[in-house]
Design a protein around this motif. Sequence first.
Motif, PDB file in Angstrom:
ATOM      1  N   ALA A   1      22.094 -19.791   8.247  1.00 20.59           N
ATOM      2  CA  ALA A   1      23.894 -20.135   7.892  1.00 20.59           C
ATOM      3  C   ALA A   1      24.043 -21.689   8.161  1.00 20.59           C
ATOM      4  CB  ALA A   1      24.483 -19.003   9.358  1.00 20.59           C
ATOM      5  N   GLY A   2      22.952 -22.203   9.047  1.00 21.28           N
ATOM      6  CA  GLY A   2      23.045 -23.550   8.662  1.00 21.28           C
ATOM      7  C   GLY A   2      23.183 -24.319   9.927  1.00 21.28           C
ATOM      8  N   TRP A   3      24.204 -23.505  11.304  1.00 22.93           N
ATOM      9  CA  TRP A   3      24.377 -23.683  11.940  1.00 22.93           C
ATOM     10  C   TRP A   3      24.164 -24.478  13.211  1.00 22.93           C
ATOM     11  CZ3 TRP A   3      29.496 -19.544  14.144  1.00 22.93           C
ATOM     12  CH2 TRP A   3      30.454 -19.528  12.713  1.00 22.93           C
ATOM     13  N   CYS A   4      24.522 -25.890  13.699  1.00 21.54           N
ATOM     14  CA  CYS A   4      23.953 -26.815  14.523  1.00 21.54           C
ATOM     15  C   CYS A   4      24.211 -27.374  16.173  1.00 21.54           C
ATOM     16  CB  CYS A   4      23.192 -28.050  13.910  1.00 21.54           C
ATOM     17  SG  CYS A   4      21.912 -27.622  12.088  1.00 21.54           S
ATOM     18  N   ARG A   5      23.754 -27.128  16.973  1.00 22.13           N
ATOM     19  CA  ARG A   5      23.659 -27.077  18.265  1.00 22.13           C
ATOM     20  C   ARG A   5      22.686 -27.541  18.654  1.00 22.13           C
ATOM     21  NH1 ARG A   5      28.338 -29.185  21.228  1.00 22.13           N
ATOM     22  NH2 ARG A   5      28.135 -28.994  23.891  1.00 22.13           N
TER      23      ARG A   5
ATOM     24  N   ASP B   1      37.297 -26.708  11.306  1.00 22.00           N
ATOM     25  CA  ASP B   1      36.355 -27.099  10.783  1.00 22.00           C
ATOM     26  C   ASP B   1      36.518 -26.527   8.655  1.00 22.00           C
ATOM     27  OD1 ASP B   1      35.665 -24.248  10.589  1.00 22.00           O
ATOM     28  OD2 ASP B   1      33.787 -25.023  11.901  1.00 22.00           O
ATOM     29  N   THR B   2      35.857 -26.759   8.244  1.00 26.57           N
ATOM     30  CA  THR B   2      36.520 -25.939   6.625  1.00 26.57           C
ATOM     31  C   THR B   2      36.709 -24.757   6.740  1.00 26.57           C
ATOM     32  OG1 THR B   2      34.141 -26.063   6.365  1.00 26.57           O
ATOM     33  CG2 THR B   2      35.160 -28.609   5.565  1.00 26.57           C
ATOM     34  N   THR B   3      35.981 -23.459   7.962  1.00 22.08           N
ATOM     35  CA  THR B   3      36.803 -22.357   7.123  1.00 22.08           C
ATOM     36  C   THR B   3      37.578 -22.720   8.308  1.00 22.08           C
ATOM     37  OG1 THR B   3      34.518 -21.807   8.690  1.00 22.08           O
ATOM     38  CG2 THR B   3      34.223 -22.367   5.999  1.00 22.08           C
ATOM     39  N   ASN B   4      38.026 -23.139   9.317  1.00 18.62           N
ATOM     40  CA  ASN B   4      39.327 -22.800   9.826  1.00 18.62           C
ATOM     41  C   ASN B   4      38.829 -22.728  11.519  1.00 18.62           C
ATOM     42  OD1 ASN B   4      41.616 -23.624   8.136  1.00 18.62           O
ATOM     43  ND2 ASN B   4      40.904 -21.633   7.263  1.00 18.62           N
ATOM     44  N   GLU B   5      37.525 -23.043  12.164  1.00 14.74           N
ATOM     45  CA  GLU B   5      36.524 -22.710  12.969  1.00 14.74           C
ATOM     46  C   GLU B   5      36.655 -23.612  13.776  1.00 14.74           C
ATOM     47  OE1 GLU B   5      34.561 -19.010  11.125  1.00 14.74           O
ATOM     48  OE2 GLU B   5      33.237 -20.948  12.218  1.00 14.74           O
ATOM     49  N   ALA B   6      37.021 -23.449  15.109  1.00 14.19           N
ATOM     50  CA  ALA B   6      37.327 -24.165  16.373  1.00 14.19           C
ATOM     51  C   ALA B   6      36.186 -23.361  18.033  1.00 14.19           C
ATOM     52  CB  ALA B   6      38.054 -24.718  16.867  1.00 14.19           C
ATOM     53  N   PHE B   7      35.068 -23.950  18.174  1.00 13.08           N
ATOM     54  CA  PHE B   7      34.513 -23.478  19.353  1.00 13.08           C
ATOM     55  C   PHE B   7      34.675 -24.185  20.813  1.00 13.08           C
ATOM     56  CE2 PHE B   7      32.729 -23.331  15.581  1.00 13.08           C
ATOM     57  CZ  PHE B   7      31.985 -22.005  15.012  1.00 13.08           C
ATOM     58  N   PHE B   8      35.135 -23.570  21.284  1.00 12.11           N
ATOM     59  CA  PHE B   8      35.332 -23.210  23.257  1.00 12.11           C
ATOM     60  C   PHE B   8      33.993 -22.843  23.673  1.00 12.11           C
ATOM     61  CE2 PHE B   8      38.687 -23.154  20.773  1.00 12.11           C
ATOM     62  CZ  PHE B   8      39.312 -24.496  21.139  1.00 12.11           C
ATOM     63  N   SER B   9      33.006 -23.887  24.733  1.00 17.99           N
ATOM     64  CA  SER B   9      32.257 -23.368  26.270  1.00 17.99           C
ATOM     65  C   SER B   9      32.722 -23.563  27.286  1.00 17.99           C
ATOM     66  CB  SER B   9      31.259 -24.337  25.588  1.00 17.99           C
ATOM     67  OG  SER B   9      30.448 -23.237  24.799  1.00 17.99           O
ATOM     68  N   PRO B  10      32.169 -23.106  27.971  1.00 15.32           N
ATOM     69  CA  PRO B  10      32.570 -23.097  29.709  1.00 15.32           C
ATOM     70  C   PRO B  10      32.044 -24.737  30.741  1.00 15.32           C
ATOM     71  CG  PRO B  10      31.338 -21.674  29.876  1.00 15.32           C
ATOM     72  CD  PRO B  10      31.338 -22.080  28.240  1.00 15.32           C
TER      73      PRO B  10
ATOM     74  N   LEU C   1      29.742 -27.300  16.795  1.00 18.91           N
ATOM     75  CA  LEU C   1      29.178 -26.280  15.975  1.00 18.91           C
ATOM     76  C   LEU C   1      28.765 -27.495  14.793  1.00 18.91           C
ATOM     77  CD1 LEU C   1      29.092 -24.683  18.124  1.00 18.91           C
ATOM     78  CD2 LEU C   1      27.538 -23.001  16.588  1.00 18.91           C
ATOM     79  N   ILE C   2      27.668 -28.144  14.255  1.00 17.64           N
ATOM     80  CA  ILE C   2      27.932 -28.658  12.741  1.00 17.64           C
ATOM     81  C   ILE C   2      27.097 -27.667  11.733  1.00 17.64           C
ATOM     82  CG2 ILE C   2      26.552 -30.366  11.079  1.00 17.64           C
ATOM     83  CD1 ILE C   2      26.760 -32.454  13.721  1.00 17.64           C
ATOM     84  N   LYS C   3      28.264 -27.182  11.069  1.00 22.25           N
ATOM     85  CA  LYS C   3      27.716 -26.686   9.852  1.00 22.25           C
ATOM     86  C   LYS C   3      26.861 -27.522   8.825  1.00 22.25           C
ATOM     87  CE  LYS C   3      31.014 -22.869  11.239  1.00 22.25           C
ATOM     88  NZ  LYS C   3      32.614 -22.032  10.726  1.00 22.25           N
ATOM     89  N   SER C   4      26.050 -27.032   8.659  1.00 17.34           N
ATOM     90  CA  SER C   4      24.716 -27.895   8.160  1.00 17.34           C
ATOM     91  C   SER C   4      24.324 -27.592   6.572  1.00 17.34           C
ATOM     92  CB  SER C   4      23.507 -28.677   8.532  1.00 17.34           C
ATOM     93  OG  SER C   4      22.465 -27.279   8.803  1.00 17.34           O
TER      94      SER C   4
ATOM     95  N   LEU D   1      17.256 -31.837   9.473  1.00 18.04           N
ATOM     96  CA  LEU D   1      18.670 -30.643   9.395  1.00 18.04           C
ATOM     97  C   LEU D   1      19.722 -30.855   8.560  1.00 18.04           C
ATOM     98  CD1 LEU D   1      18.695 -28.386  12.598  1.00 18.04           C
ATOM     99  CD2 LEU D   1      17.228 -28.667  10.559  1.00 18.04           C
ATOM    100  N   GLU D   2      19.907 -32.462   7.645  1.00 20.68           N
ATOM    101  CA  GLU D   2      20.211 -32.919   6.805  1.00 20.68           C
ATOM    102  C   GLU D   2      21.835 -33.051   7.892  1.00 20.68           C
ATOM    103  OE1 GLU D   2      20.255 -31.837   3.438  1.00 20.68           O
ATOM    104  OE2 GLU D   2      18.195 -31.425   3.405  1.00 20.68           O
ATOM    105  N   LEU D   3      21.847 -33.757   9.205  1.00 19.37           N
ATOM    106  CA  LEU D   3      23.242 -33.497  10.180  1.00 19.37           C
ATOM    107  C   LEU D   3      23.792 -34.821  10.380  1.00 19.37           C
ATOM    108  CD1 LEU D   3      21.654 -30.856  12.882  1.00 19.37           C
ATOM    109  CD2 LEU D   3      22.678 -30.755  11.554  1.00 19.37           C
ATOM    110  N   ASP D   4      25.343 -35.000  10.608  1.00 20.03           N
ATOM    111  CA  ASP D   4      25.543 -36.426  10.894  1.00 20.03           C
ATOM    112  C   ASP D   4      25.383 -35.798  12.574  1.00 20.03           C
ATOM    113  OD1 ASP D   4      26.381 -36.343   8.526  1.00 20.03           O
ATOM    114  OD2 ASP D   4      28.501 -35.319   8.600  1.00 20.03           O
ATOM    115  N   ALA D   5      26.590 -37.964  12.689  1.00 21.62           N
ATOM    116  CA  ALA D   5      26.223 -37.485  14.655  1.00 21.62           C
ATOM    117  C   ALA D   5      26.919 -36.451  15.469  1.00 21.62           C
ATOM    118  CB  ALA D   5      26.741 -38.362  14.816  1.00 21.62           C
ATOM    119  N   PHE D   6      26.437 -35.512  16.326  1.00 22.97           N
ATOM    120  CA  PHE D   6      27.374 -34.506  16.716  1.00 22.97           C
ATOM    121  C   PHE D   6      28.643 -35.291  17.525  1.00 22.97           C
ATOM    122  CE2 PHE D   6      23.781 -31.413  17.054  1.00 22.97           C
ATOM    123  CZ  PHE D   6      24.668 -31.061  16.732  1.00 22.97           C
ATOM    124  N   ARG D   7      30.236 -34.411  17.618  1.00 27.73           N
ATOM    125  CA  ARG D   7      31.031 -35.560  17.942  1.00 27.73           C
ATOM    126  C   ARG D   7      30.897 -35.395  19.998  1.00 27.73           C
ATOM    127  NH1 ARG D   7      35.311 -31.786  16.027  1.00 27.73           N
ATOM    128  NH2 ARG D   7      34.863 -30.553  17.657  1.00 27.73           N
TER     129      ARG D   7
END
Lengths: 479, 53
Positions: free
Chosen positions: A87-91, A264-273, A147-150, A127-133
């Motif tokens: 799917a191209g999800w990157c981290r 992100d463009t699919t209205n998703e946000a990600f959280f971790s401990p 998670l960058i959706k590449s 993987l054609e990624l922008d820099a991670f925030r």
Amino acid sequence: MIFADFESFRASGATAKVCVIGSGPAGTTIARKLAAAGVPSVIFEAGGTEWSEDSQDFYRGKTVGDPYFDLDVTRLRFLGGCSNHWAGWCRVLDTHDFQPKAWVPDTGWPIGRADIEPYLEEVHDILELDAFRADVPISDDIRLVQLIKSPAVQFGEKFHDEIERSPLISLVLNTYVTELAGDGRRITGARIWSRDRDAGTFVADYYVPCTGGLENSRLLLWSNQQSNGAVVPNAAALGRYWMEHPQFLGGDAILSDYSIFPTDTTNEAFFSPSPAAMEARKIMNFGIRLIETPYGGVKQVIADLACVAPDFAEWAAYQLGQNLRCAAQLYVGWEQAPLASNFIRLSETDRDKVGVPRIELHWKKSDMERRTILEGLRLFGETLAARDIGRVRIADWLVNGEDYPTDQELAGHHHMGGTRMSDDPEKGVVDRNSKVHGVDNLFIGGSSVFATSGQCNPTTTITALACRLGEHLGGIAGA
Amino acid sequence: MARSAAVDLSRRRLIQALLATTAIPLLVSLPKDVDPNAIVEVGGWILKRGDLK
């Protein structure tokens, strides 16, 4: 150079110092790094250029324990490997993911995040990624992560022309390495099956299986069985500590302000401990995927109600002629504790058409993981409540201790472990350089070397490790 | 996302009321001097005690 089969490769007279097995992200990256170091390699790809039923049939197998995907569906056996359905999800795994958790046995890697960081710029190009925030703490316990959706690079397609032009990479299609032969110190050859017949043995200086997080174990287990343990002399951990990233809908959330988290463009946000939160609750890592439903006005109110009073919301939605869901859904994916009791073994009854035993995957989620998702959602809920930015409702099946739902995604198709990395040959198959313990010329690429899995999608880390291994091997083989 | 204050206000009150109704048993036994910011778990909801007043 690209060859349609082993016979045409042999007829060409091309040579290779390194035999890479598999053309997915790890195998392709390692061969490209070797070429950059001036080292000729061959990539043996068992499939052709496209998906085929015949090729996938080699991947059939059986799962014992928790429900899992069919083993011939969860992976792909053709040029580019599993990158074809990625799917191209990157981290990248976090620093703490490499470190042991004192409260969970057998966690931690012999290397650190700093060991792969020098390769991340290269990984971003591949993987054609922008820099991670940078991660954003929203409390002491929870961080907003990215998670960058590449563009989801398909390695077979992206690097096809480069490989075809390369004088240092031979890509050989329709060529199945059925087993490796060894003498207890070195690998002496690779047994080849191509175009439906035995094609003999190929000999190289170095061998690098990169056939994926299930197939690497199968190849080495079978090779070891055929050679009386002369391929992987320290086999205590071979096939063991297999891991996935299970994921389920774990709850819902109502937010006081639906613009508070950048989605992100699919209205998703990600959280971790935070590491401290994991330690305090004695849990594994996890990731919460918050999916906002892009409603406004009255629809938003009814969607919020769908969390609190589903019957009333259903009536109200019916009056509006709308099919509305709870305003934010919380999917939880998590890191499994590495357990020797989750393992791959060879079937005693079922073989592929060449005669190689199929995989029997023994896999079960543990009580520790159940606690991880429950405590994880509590941490997230406590953070939202304490900051007055929302409220979380944990799903009934979790609160009530019911079985895992059977109508959801189950896991991420992330196959990890089986040839894990450890300084201790009793706990791992490869050392910190991805070399098999006790064997001078056998290295392993891909997620089967993961010692622990973190919570994020593995392809970015796989590619970084492949850059590292390719550079290391280039230095040795090029000397 | 732009939102009107009226929608936010009514929505918040509605949600608070509904959250409170799910927690009536807890309300009955609630001591009067509890910290309204304390976190409680009611029927799977992670709430502040203040949500239940």
